[in-house]
Design a protein around this motif. Structure first.
Motif, PDB file in Angstrom:
ATOM      1  N   GLU A 172      -0.563   8.253  -4.865  1.00 38.37           N
ATOM      2  CA  GLU A 172       0.437   7.561  -4.046  1.00 38.37           C
ATOM      3  C   GLU A 172      -0.047   6.158  -3.671  1.00 38.37           C
ATOM      4  OE1 GLU A 172       3.140   9.085  -0.428  1.00 38.37           O
ATOM      5  OE2 GLU A 172       1.300   8.099   0.225  1.00 38.37           O
ATOM      6  N   VAL A 173      -1.312   6.038  -3.313  1.00 42.17           N
ATOM      7  CA  VAL A 173      -1.868   4.716  -2.979  1.00 42.17           C
ATOM      8  C   VAL A 173      -1.751   3.796  -4.187  1.00 42.17           C
ATOM      9  CG1 VAL A 173      -3.951   3.440  -2.329  1.00 42.17           C
ATOM     10  CG2 VAL A 173      -3.474   5.666  -1.267  1.00 42.17           C
ATOM     11  N   GLN A 174      -2.097   4.293  -5.353  1.00 42.44           N
ATOM     12  CA  GLN A 174      -2.000   3.480  -6.580  1.00 42.44           C
ATOM     13  C   GLN A 174      -0.564   3.052  -6.843  1.00 42.44           C
ATOM     14  OE1 GLN A 174      -3.722   6.273  -9.325  1.00 42.44           O
ATOM     15  NE2 GLN A 174      -5.840   5.742  -8.777  1.00 42.44           N
ATOM     16  N   TRP A 176       1.922   2.629  -4.669  1.00 46.78           N
ATOM     17  CA  TRP A 176       2.339   1.582  -3.726  1.00 46.78           C
ATOM     18  C   TRP A 176       1.646   0.263  -4.043  1.00 46.78           C
ATOM     19  CZ3 TRP A 176       5.952   1.195   0.241  1.00 46.78           C
ATOM     20  CH2 TRP A 176       6.738   2.343   0.416  1.00 46.78           C
ATOM     21  N   ALA A 177       0.395   0.333  -4.474  1.00 47.62           N
ATOM     22  CA  ALA A 177      -0.326  -0.889  -4.848  1.00 47.62           C
ATOM     23  C   ALA A 177       0.354  -1.549  -6.044  1.00 47.62           C
ATOM     24  CB  ALA A 177      -1.785  -0.562  -5.156  1.00 47.62           C
TER      25      ALA A 177
END
Lengths: 218, 218
Positions: A172-174, A176-177
């Motif tokens: 998820e972090v990837q 959004w990044a």
């Protein structure tokens, strides 16, 4: 604004649950003309200064028939945000789908998004203004875009095309990044600049995404 | 919104070319109180619904003395955007400066930015609304932030801490990509979520930035 896409989404230009959804081809054309005119009017003047009469004049539609299609300026704006979100998704999806692997898909998604933005600069103002005029649509646009990217990344990792995440939350972090990267590259090179080489931009971003900026082993 | 920083910037809270700049400590405190009240009022109500009387009431300042400091609601908003931009820069800069190398500096920049955002959620609404209310400030904020990141990346590449760009233009693309990543991670994990582990988010993003998502050699 903005983003890209993968799986089929609802046809935001004519949600079937909407009692005002057009039932004829002529109705569909009128509604489409109003949405396109709204994109131009809201994009140029902003929500507060845009007027229904300005929109119907641009669309070549009688002022009185506006309410056949939309209840208010707010309702039209809300429909327009969903429509633009869907237009980006539909524009980007075939490029993403035909890419040979997961990292190539992200490059194709960015490149096709940058091309879309250059032809539809008003999308930034409209989706960004949704943060104030229609926060639910704003949130839906970005959350939906990030979910599609995360699903692609998880599938690519499952196929061994990308490094598997240490923890599922990393995906998820990837996502959004990557979405943030795409949105800001679109702002800088699609909206602010007329002459940047969009393929070179997509290549540089894709290379960073693939190899990172670390010096690597040597 | 938003970003982070490195080299000293102008003191946006009291530009010396401004004839209304405070000359006394008491004046500085009053101006500061008005800027903080404006952040709360604009952040909560948005530019259009915010009022000067609401801001002076929050600041505990007499309505009549507002114009000693600002010519209008627009002028205060413009000063506030510069002030918030400078606050982020000043918050992030020492973390970036004390990092051992270029990639650690970007991780430190993101981590300290996420912490700032969680404590100052209103910064998103304010900088984002500047796109409409005060486009020059909006552009200045992002262009300035990207320039600082690009200068750091170029210095890190010069020291051999990151892969050197194939072309100098690549550094600008990387800087805008990193800024976009930071802004959207701030939105997702700093503004929308109260309980995300910000260190884990910064670690995941830093790892992606260092190694990329490619499967690597094996």
């Amino acid at each position: 604004m903005k983003g890209e896409a993968d799986r089929p989404g609802p046809d935001a230009s004519a949600p079937s649950s909407d009692p005002k959804a057009p039932r004829t081809e002529r109705g569909r054309r009128t509604r489409r003309a109003l949405l396109d005119a709204a994109a131009a009017e809201f994009g140029e003047r902003g929500f507060h200064d845009a007027s229904i009469s300005g929109i119907t004049a641009r669309a070549g539609v009688a002022l009185g028939s506006f309410y056949t299609w939309f209840d208010s300026k707010e309702a039209l704006f809300c429909a327009l945000v969903g429509d633009m979100s869907e237009q980006v998704r539909a524009h980007v999806a075939p490029h993403v789908r035909s890419a040979p692997d997961g990292l190539a898909a992200e490059r194709a998604g960015l490149a096709s998004f940058l091309g879309f933005v250059r032809d539809h600069k008003e999308i930034y103002r409209i989706i960004d203004e949704a943060e104030f005029v229609d926060p639910a649509s704003f949130r839906r646009h970005y959350a939906g875009t990030a979910e599609r990217i995360a699903a692609r990344l998880a599938a690519a990792a499952g196929r061994g095309e990308t490094r598997p995440p240490a923890d599922p939350a990393e995906t998820e972090v990837q996502a959004w990044a990557i979405m943030g990267m795409n949105v800001f590259l679109g702002l800088r090179y699609g909206v602010w600049s007329e002459d940047a080489d969009l393929d070179a931009v997509a290549d540089a971003a894709a290379d960073m995404l693939k190899r990172g900026l670390g010096p690597g082993e040597s």
